[in-house]
Design an enzyme around this catalytic site. Structure first.
Site, short mmCIF file in Angstrom:
data_model
loop_
_atom_site.label_atom_id
_atom_site.label_comp_id
_atom_site.label_asym_id
_atom_site.label_seq_id
_atom_site.Cartn_x
_atom_site.Cartn_y
_atom_site.Cartn_z
N SER A 1 -9.92 -4.90 5.63
CA SER A 1 -10.00 -6.27 4.56
C SER A 1 -10.98 -6.86 4.61
O SER A 1 -10.76 -8.07 4.34
CB SER A 1 -8.41 -6.81 4.97
OG SER A 1 -8.79 -7.23 6.56
N CYS B 1 -3.26 5.70 8.47
CA CYS B 1 -3.91 5.69 7.18
C CYS B 1 -5.54 6.69 8.04
O CYS B 1 -5.77 6.25 8.66
CB CYS B 1 -3.96 4.22 6.87
SG CYS B 1 -5.54 4.91 5.79
N CYS C 1 1.13 -1.23 0.03
CA CYS C 1 -0.33 -0.30 0.37
C CYS C 1 0.98 1.01 0.33
O CYS C 1 1.91 1.43 0.83
CB CYS C 1 -0.94 -0.13 1.26
SG CYS C 1 -2.13 1.11 1.27
N GLU D 1 3.32 -5.89 8.81
CA GLU D 1 3.44 -3.92 8.52
C GLU D 1 4.72 -3.35 9.24
O GLU D 1 5.93 -2.23 8.73
CB GLU D 1 2.50 -3.01 8.63
CG GLU D 1 2.55 -1.38 8.01
CD GLU D 1 1.59 -0.81 8.68
OE1 GLU D 1 0.19 -1.45 8.50
OE2 GLU D 1 2.00 0.16 9.02
S1 SF4 Z 1 -5.65 0.72 5.48
FE1 SF4 Z 1 -4.77 2.30 4.64
S2 SF4 Z 1 -2.83 1.85 5.06
FE2 SF4 Z 1 -3.70 -0.33 4.91
S3 SF4 Z 1 -3.69 -1.17 3.77
FE3 SF4 Z 1 -6.11 0.40 3.90
S4 SF4 Z 1 -5.27 2.28 3.23
FE4 SF4 Z 1 -3.45 1.31 2.87
#
Ligand code: SF4
Length: 280
Positions: free
Chosen positions: A261, A189, A95, A125
């Site tokens: 997700s 984020c 990302c 991460e």
């Molecule tokens: S939550 Fe934010 S940082 Fe994490 S994958 Fe989604 S857009 Fe990217």
């Protein structure tokens, strides 16, 4: 029973991007395509991808040749270099917000800062961000670990993208007494913060709160914690089959939220199942 579904429930930008890159690779029909670790923290999506021909490998060393897809929360600098050294074709679905945290950790290291990463050191991460931050580094998810840290000339702070803003603020506050110079990058984020705010709002209005998403998804777990603090009748589930009718006894309003997700079809099934409880 009224059901309030969070508008932000479901895939965030980074997850949408990573999964669509992975499914595009699957469609290309190349048999030697792998993801390094699960593409996202959602077992249902990982299974779908495996049926489309993209298998999960835990380590670059397990991949002899072909294509390796880097998941949304990134990999360490060393893993990326090993994949390239082996001549693998790399599809980088990290990302862009995670990439930014990695780059800022590298910048702080290059400019001589002691790097403080606010996050969970076991999370992939965070491991990826650590690898960019050099040796002068500490990972903290509460102020406790910082209290024993000796004073530093310069401290630079970055955060795991799924951290809560309040936790970052508390840790930054602690850092103020630890360094002559303090540089802070808020790498939380926006998608995470909006999701958390909206879930918090809903949890305040309902008698039962359902949080849908993978058990290994950091942002889903965080949503469940936030909601549980407000509404004790909060339950984190992965799929509709885990719902328990007893949770809804006497409930007039139920809130449903989902991690970044969680695919929409999984959340839709949960909503439909809750609706069915009313009819019977
Ligand atoms: S939550 Fe934010 S940082 Fe994490 S994958 Fe989604 S857009 Fe990217």
């Amino acid at each position: 029973m009224e059901i309030i579904l969070a508008k932000t429930a479901g895939f965030c930008f980074g997850v949408k991007r990573a999964t669509s890159m992975a499914f595009q690779e699957a469609e290309s029909g190349n048999p030697d395509t792998y993801t390094l670790g699960s593409i996202i923290h959602n077992p249902q999506v990982v299974e779908k991808l495996a049926s489309a021909g993209v298998a999960v490998k835990k380590d670059v060393e397990e991949i002899g040749h072909g294509t390796v897809i880097i998941r949304s929360h990134g990999v360490t600098l060393q893993e990326m270099e090993r994949a390239k050294d082996k001549g693998l074709r790399v599809v980088d679905a990290t990302c862009p917000f995670v990439k930014k945290a990695q780059d800022l950790a590298a910048l702080l290291k290059d400019q001589g800062y002691f790097v403080v990463i606010v996050g969970d050191e076991e999370h992939p991460e965070v491991k990826s961000i650590i690898s960019y931050g050099g040796k002068d580094i500490v990972v903290v998810n509460s102020c406790d670990k910082l209290r024993t840290l000796p004073k530093k000339k310069k401290i630079g702070v970055v955060a795991q993208t799924t951290q809560s803003f309040d936790n970052l603020k508390a840790i930054v506050n602690e850092c103020l007494g630890k360094a002559g110079e303090l540089r802070i990058f808020n790498t939380i984020c926006g998608a995470t913060a909006i999701r958390q705010d909206q879930s918090r709002d809903i949890a305040e209005k309902v008698d039962c709160m359902i949080v849908v998403g993978g058990y290994s998804s950091a942002n889903t777990k965080r949503l469940a914690e936030i909601c549980k603090e407000i509404q004790p009748n909060t339950h984190h589930i992965e799929v509709a089959d885990e719902l328990d009718r007893a949770w809804f006894k006497g409930v007039k309003r139920v809130g449903v939220t989902a991690g970044a997700s969680t695919p929409d079809w999984v959340t839709d099934e949960v909503v439909e199942r809750i609706k069915s409880y009313e009819v019977k």
